[in-house]
Design a protein around this motif. Structure first.
Motif, PDB file in Angstrom:
ATOM      1  N   ILE A 278       1.292  -1.062  -0.189  1.00 31.31           N
ATOM      2  CA  ILE A 278      -0.192   0.354   0.108  1.00 31.31           C
ATOM      3  C   ILE A 278       1.104   1.399  -0.138  1.00 31.31           C
ATOM      4  O   ILE A 278       1.300   2.652  -0.689  1.00 31.31           O
ATOM      5  N   GLN A 279       1.771   0.843   0.462  1.00 35.90           N
ATOM      6  CA  GLN A 279       2.604   2.383   0.539  1.00 35.90           C
ATOM      7  C   GLN A 279       3.640   2.874  -0.415  1.00 35.90           C
ATOM      8  O   GLN A 279       3.311   3.590  -0.916  1.00 35.90           O
ATOM      9  N   LEU A 280       3.740   1.252  -1.137  1.00 34.17           N
ATOM     10  CA  LEU A 280       4.239   1.468  -2.575  1.00 34.17           C
ATOM     11  C   LEU A 280       3.565   2.468  -3.263  1.00 34.17           C
ATOM     12  O   LEU A 280       4.086   3.075  -4.156  1.00 34.17           O
ATOM     13  N   GLY A 281       2.721   1.663  -3.641  1.00 35.06           N
ATOM     14  CA  GLY A 281       1.667   2.358  -4.584  1.00 35.06           C
ATOM     15  C   GLY A 281       1.047   4.059  -3.716  1.00 35.06           C
ATOM     16  O   GLY A 281       1.274   4.255  -5.079  1.00 35.06           O
ATOM     17  N   GLU A 282       0.429   4.341  -2.861  1.00 36.22           N
ATOM     18  CA  GLU A 282       0.436   5.521  -2.842  1.00 36.22           C
ATOM     19  C   GLU A 282       1.295   6.223  -2.804  1.00 36.22           C
ATOM     20  O   GLU A 282       1.182   7.399  -3.914  1.00 36.22           O
ATOM     21  N   SER A 283       2.605   6.101  -2.736  1.00 37.34           N
ATOM     22  CA  SER A 283       4.373   6.753  -3.371  1.00 37.34           C
ATOM     23  C   SER A 283       3.809   6.902  -4.778  1.00 37.34           C
ATOM     24  O   SER A 283       4.331   8.196  -5.281  1.00 37.34           O
ATOM     25  N   TYR A 284       3.925   5.943  -5.307  1.00 43.67           N
ATOM     26  CA  TYR A 284       4.226   5.679  -7.133  1.00 43.67           C
ATOM     27  C   TYR A 284       3.050   7.486  -7.413  1.00 43.67           C
ATOM     28  O   TYR A 284       3.561   7.279  -7.879  1.00 43.67           O
ATOM     29  N   ILE A 285       2.189   6.729  -7.044  1.00 43.50           N
ATOM     30  CA  ILE A 285       0.420   7.079  -7.139  1.00 43.50           C
ATOM     31  C   ILE A 285       1.011   8.746  -7.394  1.00 43.50           C
ATOM     32  O   ILE A 285       0.441   9.775  -7.857  1.00 43.50           O
ATOM     33  N   ASN A 286       1.193   9.549  -6.204  1.00 43.01           N
ATOM     34  CA  ASN A 286       1.446  10.349  -5.788  1.00 43.01           C
ATOM     35  C   ASN A 286       2.894  11.292  -5.941  1.00 43.01           C
ATOM     36  O   ASN A 286       3.799  12.358  -5.836  1.00 43.01           O
ATOM     37  N   GLY A 287       3.373  10.350  -7.244  1.00 46.00           N
ATOM     38  CA  GLY A 287       4.890  10.764  -7.254  1.00 46.00           C
ATOM     39  C   GLY A 287       5.841  11.051  -6.848  1.00 46.00           C
ATOM     40  O   GLY A 287       7.471  12.080  -6.947  1.00 46.00           O
ATOM     41  N   GLU A 288       6.255  10.275  -5.699  1.00 44.32           N
ATOM     42  CA  GLU A 288       6.834  10.505  -4.610  1.00 44.32           C
ATOM     43  C   GLU A 288       7.993   8.884  -4.771  1.00 44.32           C
ATOM     44  O   GLU A 288       7.959   8.508  -6.071  1.00 44.32           O
ATOM     45  N   HIS A 289       9.628   9.011  -3.337  1.00 45.48           N
ATOM     46  CA  HIS A 289       9.976   9.062  -3.983  1.00 45.48           C
ATOM     47  C   HIS A 289       9.867   7.442  -3.226  1.00 45.48           C
ATOM     48  O   HIS A 289       9.190   7.277  -2.720  1.00 45.48           O
ATOM     49  N   TYR A 290       9.598   5.905  -4.137  1.00 51.76           N
ATOM     50  CA  TYR A 290       8.931   5.042  -3.794  1.00 51.76           C
ATOM     51  C   TYR A 290      10.303   3.929  -4.147  1.00 51.76           C
ATOM     52  O   TYR A 290       9.758   2.578  -3.389  1.00 51.76           O
ATOM     53  N   GLU A 291      11.441   3.973  -4.482  1.00 50.58           N
ATOM     54  CA  GLU A 291      12.301   2.563  -4.597  1.00 50.58           C
ATOM     55  C   GLU A 291      12.696   1.778  -3.192  1.00 50.58           C
ATOM     56  O   GLU A 291      13.386   1.343  -3.392  1.00 50.58           O
ATOM     57  N   GLU A 292      12.940   3.151  -2.393  1.00 55.00           N
ATOM     58  CA  GLU A 292      13.159   2.281  -0.886  1.00 55.00           C
ATOM     59  C   GLU A 292      12.388   0.941  -0.927  1.00 55.00           C
ATOM     60  O   GLU A 292      12.432  -0.132   0.031  1.00 55.00           O
ATOM     61  N   ILE A 293      11.205   1.804  -0.447  1.00 50.68           N
ATOM     62  CA  ILE A 293       9.955   0.601  -0.531  1.00 50.68           C
ATOM     63  C   ILE A 293      10.238  -0.279  -0.848  1.00 50.68           C
ATOM     64  O   ILE A 293       9.583  -1.674  -0.653  1.00 50.68           O
ATOM     65  N   TYR A 294       9.597  -0.510  -2.726  1.00 51.14           N
ATOM     66  CA  TYR A 294       9.878  -1.661  -3.108  1.00 51.14           C
ATOM     67  C   TYR A 294      11.335  -2.604  -3.143  1.00 51.14           C
ATOM     68  O   TYR A 294      10.890  -4.167  -3.254  1.00 51.14           O
ATOM     69  N   GLY A 295      12.417  -1.795  -2.563  1.00 50.29           N
ATOM     70  CA  GLY A 295      13.713  -2.633  -2.523  1.00 50.29           C
ATOM     71  C   GLY A 295      12.768  -3.881  -1.278  1.00 50.29           C
ATOM     72  O   GLY A 295      13.066  -4.891  -0.661  1.00 50.29           O
ATOM     73  N   LYS A 296      12.194  -2.890  -0.216  1.00 52.71           N
ATOM     74  CA  LYS A 296      11.670  -3.709   1.369  1.00 52.71           C
ATOM     75  C   LYS A 296      10.393  -4.779   0.796  1.00 52.71           C
ATOM     76  O   LYS A 296      10.351  -6.252   1.244  1.00 52.71           O
ATOM     77  N   VAL A 297       9.734  -4.590  -0.161  1.00 58.52           N
ATOM     78  CA  VAL A 297       9.024  -5.523  -0.756  1.00 58.52           C
ATOM     79  C   VAL A 297       9.730  -6.554  -0.944  1.00 58.52           C
ATOM     80  O   VAL A 297       9.457  -7.816  -0.817  1.00 58.52           O
ATOM     81  N   LEU A 298      10.597  -6.277  -2.034  1.00 60.99           N
ATOM     82  CA  LEU A 298      10.934  -7.854  -3.258  1.00 60.99           C
ATOM     83  C   LEU A 298      12.450  -8.154  -1.934  1.00 60.99           C
ATOM     84  O   LEU A 298      12.070  -9.784  -2.150  1.00 60.99           O
TER      85      LEU A 298
END
Length: 448
Positions: A53-73
């Protein structure tokens, strides 16, 4: 044939997945497995679904999402590597993530698709692990399983036409692993159930295949008679009826999503709640009917976060349509109500605080005065609700007296009583600050 559903704590680590595989191995009738997304590995951990959910909200809001993306993987990588599975599995999960993020779809659809990746990946990992240790097992996508739902993002409802399709799963060979939490519309769009919806999937599948038993594996030994954070070492409930469990889960019991049992209830499928870490224990059985000699009161549930909208008007009982008009005002504001106890000149509407912002409160109060011309309108916030639950309450003498005495002995004032609207529960509204004292006193009266 049994359907077994494993919750987030059961899927959180490689060690937990090995326990799941052992449980499946111990009973060959566990043919269909429904899984949640990986849950917390330790107390302060974050659930995978929350990360998505954090990843999706960051991506949709144009925020940096790479760190959360890395945590998911990283969560999935850790499980896959410890289980010594093919790294192609992780590549598949990463490709799915990239595909959903880059898709030209609405924000709501993107969030639903991202949230589903937790359960979907769990199912792929478990099926791969079962194959690796010698089982004939396969991953089954909810679309292929026949889980067809309404077009309500985040709150999908199963369609009746699904059940004949789900029944066909009985013909498939080997162990079937199905991700919980989501299904597909008739047009092929992915939709998630409400939060905790993996329990809903398990119940739907158990009903669809007409299972002999639906087992729900979690991280507790059984359902307890009261919240163990309020009363230490509470009694375990060995047997519950569907109605009792529905009341308990609605009123704060966190073992089950409060909609979860409806499909199983309709098909009269027995349910057993068990602990993945102690599968030898009997757990709690949920059945259609209790034996007559079993105890009337089975549990005491409680929850905070309620408000009471109190409206008083002289001769209200003679004014045709007063209640309907009041509820229409709430409906216009998009507010659902929980309970509505009333008197001759008074009506209270119990609402969850989360539904009632300050702005809505102001607008509702203004409209009630302008349209209904009451004598008094008062909103009481910071209320808690306590439910004494058990089949046979209506026909058992003295239960209400014992309950009210217990609350009085705790020096707690009762703000509201609602008895009679349910055959299996009586409800008390009190100040949230007094909740623990009241619940402890009720527990000691009914269970000690």
């Amino acid at each position: 044939m049994k359907v077994a559903k494993f919750g987030g704590s059961s899927m959180a680590t490689a060690a937990q997945l090995q326990k799941v595989a052992s449980i499946i191995k111990d009973d060959p009738s566990r043919k269909i497995i429904v899984v949640s997304a990986p849950g917390k590995r330790f107390a302060d951990d974050v659930k995978t679904t929350d990360l998505l959910i954090q990843l999706g909200e960051s991506y949709i809001n144009g925020e940096h999402y790479e760190e959360i993306y890395g945590k998911v993987l990283s969560r999935f990588r850790e499980i896959i590597e410890e289980l010594l599975l093919n790294t192609a599995l992780l590549e598949d999960i990463e490709n799915t993530l990239k595909d959903v993020l880059s898709k030209d779809i609405s924000s709501i659809a993107k969030l639903d698709a991202l949230k589903s990746i937790g359960e979907d990946s769990s199912a792929k990992i478990l099926s791969a692990y079962l194959q690796a240790i010698g089982f004939e097992a396969s991953y089954v996508n909810p679309k292929d399983a026949g889980i067809i739902v309404s077009n309500n993002p985040g709150n999908a409802q199963i369609l009746d036409s699904s059940f004949t399709k789900i029944y066909a799963l009985r013909e498939k060979v080997g162990i079937l692993v199905i991700p919980g939490f989501f299904g597909y519309t008739e047009d092929g769009e992915l939709m998630t159930f409400s939060r905790g919806g993996s329990d809903i999937t398990g119940s739907i599948v158990a009903a669809g295949v007409e299972a002999t038993l639906y087992e729900n594996f979690t991280d507790v030994d059984s359902v307890y008679a009261v919240n163990p954070t309020i009363v230490s070492n509470p009694k375990e409930i060995k047997t519950l009826t569907y109605k009792e469990m529905r009341e308990l889960s609605y009123a704060g019991f966190s073992v089950f999503h409060d909609e979860a049992l409806i499909p199983a209830f309709k098909k009269q499928i027995p349910v057993c709640i068990k602990n993945t870490n102690k599968p030898h224990l009997p757990g709690t059985n949920i059945v259609a009917e209790k034996k007559p000699e079993e105890k009337c009161v089975v549990g005491i549930a409680s929850d905070t976060g309620f408000s009471s909208l109190y409206v008083s008007k002289y001769l209200m009982n003679r004014e045709i349509g007063f209640g309907r008009k009041l509820l229409n005002i709430l409906e216009d504001e998009g507010i659902s109500f929980e309970h509505a106890p009333s008197g001759i000149d008074d009506l209270s509407v119990i609402i969850r605080d989360s539904k009632l912002s300050k702005a809505k409160e102001k607008n509702i109060t203004k409209r009630i005065y302008e349209e209904l011309h009451p004598d008094t309108v008062i909103l009481h916030r910071d209320l808690a609700m306590i439910m004494v639950v058990g089949e046979g309450l209506m026909n058992t003498i003295g239960v209400a007296q014992k309950a009210t005495t217990a609350i009085a002995n705790a020096n707690v004032n009762i703000e509201m009583i609602n008895q009679g609207s349910s055959e299996v529960s009586m409800m008390f509204g009190i100040q949230a600050a007094d909740l623990n004292r009241a619940v402890e006193s009720l527990y000691h009266v009914f269970f000690d």
